[in-house]
Structures are given as structure tokens and as C-alpha cells.
Design a protein around this motif. Structure first.
Motif, PDB file in Angstrom:
ATOM      1  N   ARG A  10       0.435  -1.285  -0.146  1.00  0.00           N
ATOM      2  CA  ARG A  10       0.040   0.114  -0.257  1.00  0.00           C
ATOM      3  C   ARG A  10       0.820   1.402   0.032  1.00  0.00           C
ATOM      4  NH1 ARG A  10      -2.654  -2.834  -1.710  1.00  0.00           N
ATOM      5  NH2 ARG A  10      -4.463  -3.709  -0.867  1.00  0.00           N
ATOM      6  N   ASP A  11       2.174   1.252   0.268  1.00  0.00           N
ATOM      7  CA  ASP A  11       2.908   2.225   0.601  1.00  0.00           C
ATOM      8  C   ASP A  11       4.402   1.949   0.295  1.00  0.00           C
ATOM      9  OD1 ASP A  11       3.945   4.744   1.357  1.00  0.00           O
ATOM     10  OD2 ASP A  11       3.241   4.652   3.214  1.00  0.00           O
ATOM     11  N   ILE A  12       4.794   2.614  -0.846  1.00  0.00           N
ATOM     12  CA  ILE A  12       6.357   2.298  -1.443  1.00  0.00           C
ATOM     13  C   ILE A  12       6.799   3.626  -1.218  1.00  0.00           C
ATOM     14  CG2 ILE A  12       7.648   1.637  -3.424  1.00  0.00           C
ATOM     15  CD1 ILE A  12       5.220  -0.115  -4.277  1.00  0.00           C
ATOM     16  N   ARG A  13       8.202   3.483  -1.055  1.00  0.00           N
ATOM     17  CA  ARG A  13       9.180   4.631  -0.970  1.00  0.00           C
ATOM     18  C   ARG A  13      10.288   4.497  -1.897  1.00  0.00           C
ATOM     19  NH1 ARG A  13       9.678   7.633   4.550  1.00  0.00           N
ATOM     20  NH2 ARG A  13      10.471   9.076   3.337  1.00  0.00           N
ATOM     21  N   ILE A  14      10.916   5.453  -2.619  1.00  0.00           N
ATOM     22  CA  ILE A  14      11.855   5.185  -3.635  1.00  0.00           C
ATOM     23  C   ILE A  14      12.882   6.360  -3.084  1.00  0.00           C
ATOM     24  CG2 ILE A  14      12.680   5.071  -5.897  1.00  0.00           C
ATOM     25  CD1 ILE A  14       9.455   5.029  -6.252  1.00  0.00           C
ATOM     26  N   HIS A  15      14.078   5.846  -2.813  1.00  0.00           N
ATOM     27  CA  HIS A  15      15.109   6.780  -2.482  1.00  0.00           C
ATOM     28  C   HIS A  15      16.223   6.671  -3.525  1.00  0.00           C
ATOM     29  CE1 HIS A  15      13.281   7.091   1.630  1.00  0.00           C
ATOM     30  NE2 HIS A  15      13.169   5.889   1.469  1.00  0.00           N
ATOM     31  N   GLY A  16      16.825   7.769  -4.113  1.00  0.00           N
ATOM     32  CA  GLY A  16      17.757   7.846  -4.919  1.00  0.00           C
ATOM     33  C   GLY A  16      18.900   7.897  -4.138  1.00  0.00           C
TER      34      GLY A  16
END
Lengths: 264, 264
Positions: A10-16
């Protein structure tokens, strides 16, 4: 049968991942990635996905070719004339390819392109041989020889250093039939699925889903394009919160056999 | 020239919007989406992207066709026999299409498929006409008539209700040439770019990037596949933290003209 993916995420985070040094042949890329993950201050967890652009993998693995050391074949010279490319570069492209699907120089760009099937089975421009982002104009960069193995090496090193089982996806930006613009796709996979297969499950009305396989590795890779951009100052990213079941896949799982390819 | 995108985005979050009721024809979908955004407890901000699957847009817009009211043409009957589909469904597919590229029944699945160019110019299976996720077996669902306009209506309603300028992307899952599995792509766009054009900018070695347009709307749409899944209990998602410059695009920007398509 990994349909439960539907109910988990339900909740995805993407960090460069910032602060990666420019990669040179022979560099310990996995070690650099570990430090970059540590620098995010995020506790990377099992099931997270590490996206790494093929360019830094290829550089670390020394997949550079000096054009001054390449003698083009007759076929390379002929193709190079047709598309207006350096025959030595065409020779490198041919060495990386199983076959050339098209060789053209579109009026719209004036830039010759060979659409090739690479030795891995990928269909892309110039077999992935690239001269951008290289400081030496005499060199070109080839795709990793075995991107799944490259992904596995990074995965093992991250597990050894941080004690977590990440999935690792090596990405590259590909042109596509029918649609404009490049998108990032998965060319190497370790520790995560390539496809999530919903066949046999039912939709919420009870209809069976008969031909529904989702190319999740490509969807994850596509995210990379949003944080990395093309200038590749951010050549890796960490995806947190995506959950999957099922057996790990390989990049080859995403290559459609010709007999099944109605879109060609 | 929106290359500054490269330097802005480091951290993206994607939230699947939960609690959306099943959509029925005539429903105020934009109002439902506004409430779902409010229910996240997140302050949606200008530049965020709202991803909405075409299926709920089509349902709200009443793009249902009752097969019992469809009389198949001769051509539909002939194609239906060839691929083993309901001739009335084939008739609906033909009405939604500019042309049929292929009509086959692959041995691998036994399920007939028409690969069509839709009236929007999209190339996809069965012109996007779908019978899944419908409670009535007599009905099929067509793509929105004008997905960009559908996106704009949602965007306007969100702005009016919440005072923020979101980009809205309407997504659908497409099969692809060369590669296995479905990926979500953008079939309608409002308030955000379709392509980010890096042509004219240089990589960090000073090489000009000559043919680099990134299909950011498709990369954003691909994220939807990761949180929505195919069962579509989560038919919308909010992307936060992606930043873009440049003029808003349209879905048509992502359709590659045949003359430029070396991949076909």
C-alpha cells in the motif's frame, strides 16, 4: 501464484542513493552501494529492492572497449556506412549481438541506430553499446556479460555487509515499439520475481484471470528512471515497502519467445 | 528542456488509495478520489501525481456495452471464428479500433486475441475491451472515449476540492512486443508531462544527449501496477515527491509515429 501481492503493498518509498563516487573499472561497486545505503540513514529491510543502472555495473566490471584496438569486419564497415556510425563501434555492437533486426538512420534525428537482439536476448538500440557518460572518447561501454550474475554478486555483498536480503535489479533505459520515449527495464535480477503470475486467481466478480502476468521487475525498474534521470548522477535507488511472494526470477523470464509474441 | 528533473527528485512515495467504493456508472469518481486522498491523512501537494486505473474511469463514465444489444458484423463473425471469441465482443472491439494488427489464438494460452490500434492510437490487446471485474457477464467495458479529458476532469475536481494542482494519469496494463508480462502505461494525462526531453543537455562528461526523451508518464504509470495489482481493489494511487518542469503533455505524445518506429 503470487496473487497475494495484491493485498500487501500500500505504501512504497523510493530513495535515490546520493553520494556514490564516479565508478571506475575494478571498483568495489557493491561496497560503494552498501555505504550509500548506510548513508541514507534508512534501515534497509528484507524485501526491499535495490535498483542499479547497468552503466555503473558495466564500468565496475570493466566492460569498456577501446575503439583504437578494434578492427571492423567487412559487415561492420558496410553497416556503418549505411547508418553513419563509426565502423569500430558497429563492430563492437555486432560482437554483442545475436542478430541485427534493423539498421537505419531516421531523418527525424539523423542519428543511425542498429536495433539488435543482444547475446542476452534483449532487443534494444545498438545492443546497449554506449559512449555517453564516458570521459574517454576512444571508449565505448558494453552491457554486463551476465547481468543476473552481476545482480547476484551485489545482492550477496549487501547481505554480507548489512545482513538483509534485498532484491537487486539492474536497469537500462530502452526504446519501445509503438510508444515514444525511453523507459527503464530490468536486464538483471537477483532475489526478486521477474513476473507475478495471477493466472488461476479470480477478480472480485469471480471471473478467472486467464492471461495476467505482471512484469513487476520492469515496473520496479521503471521507477529508477524517475529518480535517476538520464544524467545518472543518481545511478542507484532503494525501493522500500514493496512486498512479494514467490520464487526469484531471472532477466530471461522477461524475454518473450517469438512464438508467443503477437505484438511483433 | 526539462533536464532539471534530474536534480530535483530524490525521494518518491507511492500510496495506494484504500477505501474506494466499487464504482458504478454515473458515480462521482472525482469526489470519491478526493475523499480517498483526504482519508490518507496526507496533505496532497502541487506536483503530486494521482494515478487512476482506466477501469474505474470507464465504469464511472458508463463505457459499458451490453452484448445482448450488439449485432455483430460479417467481419466480426469471421474474426470471432478465427480466434474463438464471442462475435458480439469482437464487434465491440472493432468499433473501438482503427485497425486490427493481428488476430490469433496462441496455442500457449488457447485464448484468442486481437491486437488492435484503438481510436486513440494505442496498440493493445482487444482494443482495451474487457470483461473482467464486471458483475454482469452480459457486459464488456471499453476504454474512456477521451482519456486526457477524463484526466482533466478529475484534475479540475481535485483542484476545486483540495486547492492543489495534481497531475492526473489514467493507466492501463498493456502487453508488449519483445518482453513478457503486462506493465501499466499512461493512456490519459492532465497537468503533467508525458515525456521529459533531455535533448540538448550534456552528460557529466560533456557528451551531448542527442535522442534522450524519457517517457516519464509511462514510468509513473508503471508504479501503479505495483500498488494496484490486477485485482484492482486499489484502483488509484498518489505519488508524492516527484518533481517536474515543462509543459503538460497528452497521451498522444507517447504514441510513436510509424515513420519513427524502428522497433516495429
Amino acid at each position: 501464484m503470487e496473487s497475494s501481492t495484491d493485498l500487501k503493498t500500500r505504501d512504497i518509498r523510493i530513495h535515490g542513493l546520493e553520494g556514490l563516487p564516479l565508478v571506475q573499472p575494478g571498483d568495489d561497486l557493491a561496497g560503494m552501494l552498501v555505504r550509500a545505503i548506510q548513508n541514507t540513514g534508512l534501515a534497509a529491510g528484507t524485501g526491499d529492492v535495490l535498483l542499479v543502472t547497468q552503466k555503473i555495473v558495466s564500468k565496475a566490471e570493466g566492460r569498456l572497449v577501446r575503439l583504437s584496438e578494434v578492427t571492423p569486419s567487412e559487415r561492420a564497415v558496410e553497416l556503418a556506412q549505411r547508418v553513419g556510425k563509426d565502423p569500430r563501434k558497429v563492430e563492437v555492437i555486432l560482437r554483442e549481438s545475436r542478430r541485427v533486426l534493423k539498421a537505419e538512420r531516421p531523418a527525424s534525428t539523423g542519428i543511425g541506430v542498429l536495433i539488435c537482439e543482444t547475446r542476452h536476448g534483449l532487443v534494444c538500440a545498438n545492443a546497449g553499446v554506449d559512449e555517453s557518460n564516458l570521459s574517454d572518447p576512444d571508449t565505448v561501454l558494453c552491457l554486463p556479460a551476465d547481468p543476473d550474475a552481476s545482480a547476484e554478486r551485489i545482492r550477496s555483498a549487501v547481505r554480507a555487509a548489512l545482513g538483509v536480503d534485498l532484491a537487486v535489479i539492474i536497469t537500462d533505459s530502452f526504446g519501445r515499439p509503438w510508444r515514444m520515449g525511453l523507459v527503464n527495464v530490468a536486464i538483471g535480477i537477483a532475489g526478486g520475481p521477474a513476473l507475478v503470475d495471477l493466472r488461476g486467481s479470480a477478480d472480485y466478480s469471480g471471473h478467472p484471470l486467464s492471461v495476467t502476468r505482471i512484469a513487476v521487475a520492469d515496473e520496479l525498474a521503471a521507477i529508477a528512471g524517475l529518480v535517476m534521470g538520464k544524467l545518472e548522477l543518481i545511478p542507484a535507488a532503494l525501493v522500500r515497502g514493496w512486498r512479494f511472494d514467490g520464487a526469484p526470477g531471472r532477466a530471461a523470464d522477461l524475454i518473450r519467445p517469438a512464438a508467443e509474441d503477437l505484438f511483433r
